[in-house]
Motif scaffolding. Structure first.
Motif, PDB file in Angstrom:
ATOM      1  N   ALA A 113      33.038  89.570  85.781  1.00 44.72           N
ATOM      2  CA  ALA A 113      33.763  91.026  85.857  1.00 44.72           C
ATOM      3  C   ALA A 113      33.910  91.849  84.603  1.00 44.72           C
ATOM      4  O   ALA A 113      34.224  91.039  83.664  1.00 44.72           O
ATOM      5  CB  ALA A 113      34.971  91.094  86.689  1.00 44.72           C
ATOM      6  N   ALA A 114      33.462  92.925  84.674  1.00 47.21           N
ATOM      7  CA  ALA A 114      33.691  93.828  83.466  1.00 47.21           C
ATOM      8  C   ALA A 114      33.835  95.033  84.293  1.00 47.21           C
ATOM      9  O   ALA A 114      33.518  95.316  85.470  1.00 47.21           O
ATOM     10  CB  ALA A 114      32.515  93.905  82.523  1.00 47.21           C
ATOM     11  N   ARG A 115      34.641  96.340  83.512  1.00 48.88           N
ATOM     12  CA  ARG A 115      34.714  97.522  84.189  1.00 48.88           C
ATOM     13  C   ARG A 115      33.390  98.333  84.250  1.00 48.88           C
ATOM     14  O   ARG A 115      32.417  98.064  83.266  1.00 48.88           O
ATOM     15  CB  ARG A 115      35.699  98.497  83.301  1.00 48.88           C
ATOM     16  N   ALA A 116      32.996  98.827  85.408  1.00 51.75           N
ATOM     17  CA  ALA A 116      31.855  99.245  85.914  1.00 51.75           C
ATOM     18  C   ALA A 116      31.440 100.379  85.403  1.00 51.75           C
ATOM     19  O   ALA A 116      30.118 101.010  85.325  1.00 51.75           O
ATOM     20  CB  ALA A 116      31.522  99.148  87.481  1.00 51.75           C
ATOM     21  N   ASP A 117      32.630 101.297  84.553  1.00 58.51           N
ATOM     22  CA  ASP A 117      32.215 102.521  84.055  1.00 58.51           C
ATOM     23  C   ASP A 117      31.985 102.330  82.638  1.00 58.51           C
ATOM     24  O   ASP A 117      31.917 103.434  81.904  1.00 58.51           O
ATOM     25  CB  ASP A 117      33.586 103.435  84.365  1.00 58.51           C
ATOM     26  N   ASP A 118      31.971 101.297  82.045  1.00 59.79           N
ATOM     27  CA  ASP A 118      31.888 101.071  80.447  1.00 59.79           C
ATOM     28  C   ASP A 118      30.660 100.483  80.261  1.00 59.79           C
ATOM     29  O   ASP A 118      30.281  99.413  80.617  1.00 59.79           O
ATOM     30  CB  ASP A 118      33.177 100.440  80.128  1.00 59.79           C
TER      31      ASP A 118
END
Ligand code: TXA
Ligand code: MG
Length: 324
Positions: A41-46
């Motif tokens: 997972a990673a932030r989807a907006d970055d």
């Protein structure tokens, strides 16, 4: 990317979850448990954070990612639902991903959708993921936490086997339950829909439910499959023979029901149990000294369809392999 460090693993208790939330907020990569497989997972907006997912996995950039959200309300910030999908009645949270037209104003890193006009959304049911998603105000882009093309991970050990040194943290909640990746359902603008990937949710049953409530009949598949499904993956790195009842002496055998093996998917012949053991068996077969793998027949019923789909990909020749 060269391996620079050893990845830390923490228990998925309140402290571990808070730590994961901080790392994700800062643009880091965390391997997280879901009810299907572990996700990377990673932030989807970055954009930079999402780029790290592709780099860590060695994933081709044309292959889009699933966006993980808390619920249908958060999903509505990213998707054009149209009039057809009454999302409140979808089996969410759960192992169901829906592909729908993306809202043009959705705040997502472009790499998440790989330039497609659609977005894949899923609200996972795993309590650890739910807690994590409740502590952050952005959705999580997360493919399965394995190097592209390899076997999907159903434990923290599986994640480390292929991604150690490539992620910032592994949140360890023990083995996952469902064992195969979410069912993927595409809902088209005209309201028709199709199955893009078999998984734990029986989409035909879901369809019957929706058909009664007016959703148009599922169409024959005529569009592109999910890009990550185009070719085989789940590779254990050696030849795999399927539907075997008489294994050769040099084959590591994965049994099912009456067909005994070095390991078994399910002694009692239950497909649900087999799904939850599938990747652990493949990981074990990959690690064994035997040069080849044989797998007993698995019935094509319920989640057995998803199991056979993954097994066919694991058995496909490596020149057809391009995974997720
Ligand atoms: O259970 C799961 O779905 C796990 C957990 C971590 O949530 N995730 C997972 O992700 O399996 P991944 O990346 O291994 O598989 C996602 C699939 C890929 O085949 C990808 O091509 C497809 O979803 N996909 C993503 N966005 C899509 C889109 N907009 N249209 C069609 N297919 C899409
Ligand atoms: Mg995958």
């Amino acid at each position: 990317m060269v391996r620079k460090y050893v990845t830390e693993t923490v228990l998925a208790d309140a402290t571990g979850i808070a730590r994961a939330a901080r790392i994700l907020r800062d643009g880091g990569l965390v391997a997280v448990p879901t009810e299907t497989v572990y996700g990377l997972a990673a932030r989807a907006d970055d954009e930079a954070a999402v780029a790290r997912i592709f780099e860590a996995k060695g994933r081709p950039s044309f292959n889009p990612l699933i966006v993980h959200v808390r619920d249908a309300k958060q999903a509505a910030q990213y998707a054009e639902w149209g009039d057809n999908a009454d999302l409140a009645t979808l089996p969410w949270p759960g192992p169901l991903t829906i592909v729908v037209p993306a809202l043009p104003e959705a705040v997502l890193a472009p790499a998440v959708t790989a330039g497609l006009p659609t977005v894949a959304l899923r609200a996972p049911a795993h309590p650890v993921m739910r807690q994590l998603l409740s502590q952050i105000d952005f959705p999580l882009a997360a493919p399965s936490a394995n190097r592209s093309g390899f076997i999907s991970p159903t434990s923290a050990e599986h994640v480390l086997a292929s991604l150690d040194g490539r992620v910032d943290l592994v949140l360890d909640a023990g083995p996952t339950q469902a064992g195969v990746e979410s069912s993927i359902l595409a809902i088209r603008e005209d309201g028709s829909w199709e199955e893009l990937r078999a998984g734990p949710i029986d989409l035909d049953a879901l369809h019957r439910h929706y058909f009664d409530t007016g959703l148009p009949q599922r169409e024959e598949r005529k569009t592109l499959e999910a890009p990550g499904q185009l070719a085989s993956h789940y590779s254990p790195g050696k030849p795999v023979r399927l539907g075997v009842t008489d294994p050769a002496p040099d084959e590591f055998t994965i049994g099912f029901g009456p067909v005994a093996g070095d390991v078994t998917l399910s002694l009692s012949g239950e497909v649900k149990e087999a799904a939850s053991n599938l990747y652990a068996c493949l990981h074990e077969a990959a690690r064994s000294d035997q040069p080849r793998i044989a797998v007993a027949p698995v019935p094509e019923k319920g989640v057995g369809r998803a199991i056979n789909d993954r097994l066919r990909r694991a058995a496909a020749p490596s020149d057809q392999r391009r995974g997720s």
